[in-house]
Design a protein around this motif. Structure first.
Motif, PDB file in Angstrom:
ATOM      1  N   SER A   1     -14.333  -6.090   1.798  1.00  0.00           N
ATOM      2  CA  SER A   1     -14.391  -4.992   0.819  1.00  0.00           C
ATOM      3  C   SER A   1     -15.828  -4.577   0.530  1.00  0.00           C
ATOM      4  O   SER A   1     -16.135  -3.376   0.468  1.00  0.00           O
TER       5      SER A   1
ATOM      6  N   SER B   1      -6.849  -1.070   4.655  1.00  0.00           N
ATOM      7  CA  SER B   1      -5.677  -1.926   4.440  1.00  0.00           C
ATOM      8  C   SER B   1      -5.010  -2.263   5.760  1.00  0.00           C
ATOM      9  O   SER B   1      -4.569  -3.401   5.981  1.00  0.00           O
TER      10      SER B   1
ATOM     11  N   THR C   1      -5.970   3.495   3.038  1.00  0.00           N
ATOM     12  CA  THR C   1      -4.980   2.818   3.881  1.00  0.00           C
ATOM     13  C   THR C   1      -5.548   2.300   5.203  1.00  0.00           C
ATOM     14  O   THR C   1      -5.059   1.290   5.724  1.00  0.00           O
TER      15      THR C   1
ATOM     16  N   SER D   1       2.422  -3.109  10.021  1.00  0.00           N
ATOM     17  CA  SER D   1       1.168  -2.516   9.557  1.00  0.00           C
ATOM     18  C   SER D   1       0.662  -1.407  10.480  1.00  0.00           C
ATOM     19  O   SER D   1      -0.088  -0.527  10.044  1.00  0.00           O
TER      20      SER D   1
ATOM     21  N   VAL E   1      -7.036  -4.939   7.520  1.00  0.00           N
ATOM     22  CA  VAL E   1      -6.855  -6.237   6.873  1.00  0.00           C
ATOM     23  C   VAL E   1      -5.494  -6.831   7.234  1.00  0.00           C
ATOM     24  O   VAL E   1      -5.384  -8.011   7.597  1.00  0.00           O
ATOM     25  N   LEU E   2      -4.448  -6.002   7.154  1.00  0.00           N
ATOM     26  CA  LEU E   2      -3.089  -6.504   7.379  1.00  0.00           C
ATOM     27  C   LEU E   2      -2.807  -6.818   8.843  1.00  0.00           C
ATOM     28  O   LEU E   2      -1.884  -7.580   9.139  1.00  0.00           O
TER      29      LEU E   2
ATOM     30  N   PRO F   1       0.799  -1.230   0.000  1.00  0.00           N
ATOM     31  CA  PRO F   1       0.000   0.000   0.000  1.00  0.00           C
ATOM     32  C   PRO F   1       0.828   1.274   0.000  1.00  0.00           C
ATOM     33  O   PRO F   1       0.377   2.310  -0.497  1.00  0.00           O
TER      34      PRO F   1
ATOM     35  N   SER G   1     -14.388   0.383   8.982  1.00  0.00           N
ATOM     36  CA  SER G   1     -13.439  -0.727   8.910  1.00  0.00           C
ATOM     37  C   SER G   1     -13.691  -1.741  10.021  1.00  0.00           C
ATOM     38  O   SER G   1     -13.552  -2.955   9.817  1.00  0.00           O
TER      39      SER G   1
END
Length: 300
Positions: A201, A49, A46, A86, A52-53, A3, A180
């Motif tokens: 997503s 992301s 981000t 992350s 997720v990470l 990312p 999120s």
């Protein structure tokens, strides 16, 4: 991290000319608007992301790397590193953008000074954290030093050049974090990692469907966004996986199927090995029985 290159570097490069133009004209309001919009857009990409990470780190590592000699222990160690790296994702991409704000003002020295401070802090934190956290300490040290670099860049920029609308940035970030969290909860207990990412997503984007539709002309029809997607594509092409070969979507989709067949082959090989051992044992027993029979015949 992917990312950083795809989002941070690309968006910063796309917006740099417009920020430089606004700075050259002395239009602080336009500079503020452009940087705040860019930071909000970066956060929109981000923060999901990051979730997720961090929450799906093991699943991501298992999907990409877990084959051959890369066993569960390697997955565990690598996912722990990914988790702590992350945590600094927002700072990594933020540094890319805010640095461009300094360059637009003709200030190249401060970003370099703050980078040196971050490097020194990273070295010190590596020494302090590696004793108790091992590999995780190295990743955490990088995230913390990047955070220090970002906040130094941001607050000195606000103090010396343009007063950015921090309230707007913070409120938008909170909204994105809430979306999120909901998406993470919806996808957390799904076992299939591809399906998990799709659900995450979909749930995340559904929550932003109305704002995206309302501001669709601003989101989709800007020339800079077209340039952004072109640069994203070029940036993705530059990433290499698995011995230099580019890993495409097909690799991910067939990864689980490949692992399934590899496990079946391994099980069959183990069974075959057991059967070979049983055959050898039977042959040995047969030889003993034959030898005993011959001995009895000879005795008679």
């Amino acid at each position: 991290l992917l990312p950083v290159g795809v989002f941070g570097v690309t968006i910063s490069n796309v917006l740099f000319p417009s920020i430089s133009r606004a700075a050259a004209n002395g239009d602080k309001e336009d500079t503020n608007r452009r940087i705040v919009s860019a930071l909000n857009f970066l956060n929109f990409l981000t923060i999901p992301s990051l979730f997720v990470l961090t929450f799906f780190s093991k699943d991501i590592i298992r999907l990409i790397f877990s084959y051959g000699k890369f066993n569960e222990e390697a997955v565990k160690i690598t996912s722990e590193c990914l988790f702590y790296y992350s945590l600094g994702l927002l700072f990594y991409v933020g540094v890319q953008l805010v640095s461009k704000g300094y360059y637009a003002m003709g200030d190249n020295k401060r970003p370099a000074k703050f980078s040196i401070i971050a490097i020194i802090m990273n070295i010190v934190l590596n020494y302090l954290l590696i004793k108790n956290f091992q590999h995780k300490g190295l990743a955490l040290a990088t995230s913390i030093s990047s955070g220090v670099n970002f906040f130094l860049l941001l607050f000195i920029y606000i103090k010396n050049y343009v007063k950015l609308d921090l309230k707007n940035i913070i409120l938008t970030s909170i909204k994105i974090c809430m979306s999120s969290i909901i998406a993470t909860c919806a996808a957390y207990y799904i076992n299939n990692v591809i399906l998990k990412l799709i659900v995450f997503s979909a749930v995340f984007l559904l929550q932003w469907a109305y704002p995206i539709y309302k501001y669709r002309e601003r989101v989709f029809y800007k020339k800079w966004l077209v340039l952004f997607w072109i640069l994203c594509y070029n940036q993705l092409k530059s990433y290499k996986f698995q011995g230099g070969r580019t890993m495409g979507l097909g690799d991910f989709l067939f990864k689980e199927k490949e692992e399934k067949y590899l496990k079946q082959i391994e099980n069959l090989q183990n069974k075959l090995k057991q059967q070979e051992e049983e055959i050898l044992q039977l042959k040995y027993d047969l030889e003993i029985v034959t030898q005993e029979r011959d001995n009895r015949i000879s005795g008679k």
